[in-house]
Design a protein around this motif. Structure first.
Motif, PDB file in Angstrom:
ATOM      1  N   LYS A 189       0.920  -1.292  -0.122  1.00 50.10           N
ATOM      2  CA  LYS A 189       0.093   0.088   0.012  1.00 50.10           C
ATOM      3  C   LYS A 189       0.783   1.282  -0.104  1.00 50.10           C
ATOM      4  N   ASP A 190       2.102   1.176   0.155  1.00 48.13           N
ATOM      5  CA  ASP A 190       2.951   2.401   0.448  1.00 48.13           C
ATOM      6  C   ASP A 190       3.687   2.902  -0.644  1.00 48.13           C
ATOM      7  N   PHE A 191       3.875   2.010  -1.726  1.00 47.85           N
ATOM      8  CA  PHE A 191       4.851   2.190  -2.973  1.00 47.85           C
ATOM      9  C   PHE A 191       4.212   2.164  -4.210  1.00 47.85           C
ATOM     10  N   GLN A 192       4.308   3.215  -5.101  1.00 46.66           N
ATOM     11  CA  GLN A 192       3.812   3.043  -6.689  1.00 46.66           C
ATOM     12  C   GLN A 192       4.839   3.608  -7.451  1.00 46.66           C
ATOM     13  N   LEU A 193       4.947   2.978  -8.550  1.00 48.60           N
ATOM     14  CA  LEU A 193       5.663   3.200  -9.532  1.00 48.60           C
ATOM     15  C   LEU A 193       5.233   3.383 -11.000  1.00 48.60           C
ATOM     16  N   GLY A 194       5.262   4.570 -11.600  1.00 48.61           N
ATOM     17  CA  GLY A 194       4.632   4.710 -12.812  1.00 48.61           C
ATOM     18  C   GLY A 194       5.694   4.305 -13.961  1.00 48.61           C
ATOM     19  N   VAL A 195       5.296   3.783 -14.921  1.00 51.57           N
ATOM     20  CA  VAL A 195       5.845   3.043 -16.079  1.00 51.57           C
ATOM     21  C   VAL A 195       5.176   3.646 -17.554  1.00 51.57           C
ATOM     22  N   LYS A 196       5.991   3.693 -18.287  1.00 54.47           N
ATOM     23  CA  LYS A 196       5.779   4.160 -19.857  1.00 54.47           C
ATOM     24  C   LYS A 196       4.780   3.227 -20.570  1.00 54.47           C
ATOM     25  N   GLU A 197       4.984   1.841 -20.315  1.00 55.36           N
ATOM     26  CA  GLU A 197       4.262   0.823 -20.892  1.00 55.36           C
ATOM     27  C   GLU A 197       2.934   0.849 -20.692  1.00 55.36           C
ATOM     28  N   SER A 198       2.042   0.453 -21.913  1.00 59.25           N
ATOM     29  CA  SER A 198       0.563   0.465 -21.535  1.00 59.25           C
ATOM     30  C   SER A 198      -0.072  -0.682 -20.439  1.00 59.25           C
ATOM     31  N   LEU A 199      -0.947  -0.424 -19.922  1.00 59.11           N
ATOM     32  CA  LEU A 199      -1.508  -1.604 -19.011  1.00 59.11           C
ATOM     33  C   LEU A 199      -1.501  -2.987 -19.447  1.00 59.11           C
ATOM     34  N   GLU A 200      -1.895  -3.145 -20.862  1.00 58.28           N
ATOM     35  CA  GLU A 200      -1.881  -4.373 -21.193  1.00 58.28           C
ATOM     36  C   GLU A 200      -0.367  -5.045 -21.491  1.00 58.28           C
ATOM     37  N   GLU A 201       0.367  -4.191 -21.878  1.00 59.75           N
ATOM     38  CA  GLU A 201       1.838  -4.649 -22.131  1.00 59.75           C
ATOM     39  C   GLU A 201       2.410  -4.920 -20.683  1.00 59.75           C
ATOM     40  N   THR A 202       2.242  -4.092 -19.806  1.00 54.15           N
ATOM     41  CA  THR A 202       2.787  -4.392 -18.412  1.00 54.15           C
ATOM     42  C   THR A 202       2.233  -5.604 -17.702  1.00 54.15           C
ATOM     43  N   VAL A 203       1.032  -5.806 -17.816  1.00 54.50           N
ATOM     44  CA  VAL A 203       0.225  -7.064 -17.322  1.00 54.50           C
ATOM     45  C   VAL A 203       0.876  -8.189 -17.951  1.00 54.50           C
ATOM     46  N   ARG A 204       1.095  -8.106 -19.317  1.00 56.64           N
ATOM     47  CA  ARG A 204       1.613  -9.179 -19.991  1.00 56.64           C
ATOM     48  C   ARG A 204       3.271  -9.771 -19.605  1.00 56.64           C
ATOM     49  N   ILE A 205       3.894  -8.761 -19.311  1.00 53.39           N
ATOM     50  CA  ILE A 205       5.249  -8.837 -19.028  1.00 53.39           C
ATOM     51  C   ILE A 205       5.475  -9.471 -17.542  1.00 53.39           C
ATOM     52  N   LEU A 206       4.467  -8.974 -16.784  1.00 48.20           N
ATOM     53  CA  LEU A 206       4.484  -9.464 -15.521  1.00 48.20           C
ATOM     54  C   LEU A 206       4.135 -10.914 -15.341  1.00 48.20           C
ATOM     55  N   GLU A 207       2.962 -11.329 -16.176  1.00 42.90           N
ATOM     56  CA  GLU A 207       2.461 -12.598 -16.202  1.00 42.90           C
ATOM     57  C   GLU A 207       3.480 -13.596 -16.925  1.00 42.90           C
ATOM     58  N   SER A 208       3.986 -13.192 -17.740  1.00 45.64           N
ATOM     59  CA  SER A 208       5.222 -13.735 -18.407  1.00 45.64           C
ATOM     60  C   SER A 208       6.106 -14.446 -17.674  1.00 45.64           C
ATOM     61  N   ALA A 209       6.614 -13.430 -16.969  1.00 43.30           N
ATOM     62  CA  ALA A 209       7.697 -13.617 -15.976  1.00 43.30           C
ATOM     63  C   ALA A 209       7.381 -14.471 -14.733  1.00 43.30           C
ATOM     64  N   ALA A 210       6.181 -14.400 -14.161  1.00 49.40           N
ATOM     65  CA  ALA A 210       5.646 -15.205 -13.303  1.00 49.40           C
ATOM     66  C   ALA A 210       5.336 -16.698 -13.583  1.00 49.40           C
ATOM     67  N   GLY A 211       5.146 -16.760 -14.951  1.00 49.41           N
ATOM     68  CA  GLY A 211       4.928 -18.020 -15.474  1.00 49.41           C
ATOM     69  C   GLY A 211       5.883 -18.831 -15.401  1.00 49.41           C
ATOM     70  N   THR A 212       7.204 -18.043 -16.104  1.00 52.42           N
ATOM     71  CA  THR A 212       8.530 -18.750 -16.154  1.00 52.42           C
ATOM     72  C   THR A 212       9.312 -18.970 -14.754  1.00 52.42           C
ATOM     73  N   ALA A 213       8.722 -18.173 -13.465  1.00 57.10           N
ATOM     74  CA  ALA A 213       9.201 -18.452 -12.508  1.00 57.10           C
ATOM     75  C   ALA A 213       8.938 -19.808 -11.740  1.00 57.10           C
ATOM     76  N   ASP A 214       7.637 -20.325 -12.099  1.00 50.39           N
ATOM     77  CA  ASP A 214       6.991 -21.526 -11.876  1.00 50.39           C
ATOM     78  C   ASP A 214       7.784 -22.695 -12.221  1.00 50.39           C
ATOM     79  N   ASN A 215       8.662 -22.870 -13.287  1.00 51.38           N
ATOM     80  CA  ASN A 215       8.981 -23.838 -14.076  1.00 51.38           C
ATOM     81  C   ASN A 215      10.650 -24.294 -13.296  1.00 51.38           C
TER      82      ASN A 215
END
Length: 68
Positions: A42-68
């Motif tokens: 709840k205390d830290f927020q970070l703005g990024v240049k990428e779109s919402l869809e691209e940001t979610v895709r990048i985060l989900e992709s990294a989370a998916g590879t972390a499980d393997n």
């Protein structure tokens, strides 16, 4: 060590690295121009240049590879 996701700073274009395991929410702030915000707990927020869809895709992709 978890895989870090690379994003771009909207102010100066420098790279920002995010641990996807620590992200609690991703949303769009409807300002002018709209900003994509990555929030950590709840205390830290970070703005990024990428779109919402691209940001979610990048985060989900990294989370998916972390499980393997």
């Amino acid at each position: 060590m978890p895989k870090l996701c690379k994003f771009t700073s909207p102010t100066d274009g420098k790279p920002l690295y995010v641990n996807p395991d620590q992200v609690s929410v991703v949303y769009t702030f409807k300002g002018q121009p709209p900003d994509t915000i990555i929030a950590f707990r709840k205390d830290f927020q970070l703005g990024v240049k990428e779109s919402l869809e691209e940001t979610v895709r990048i985060l989900e992709s990294a989370a998916g590879t972390a499980d393997n």
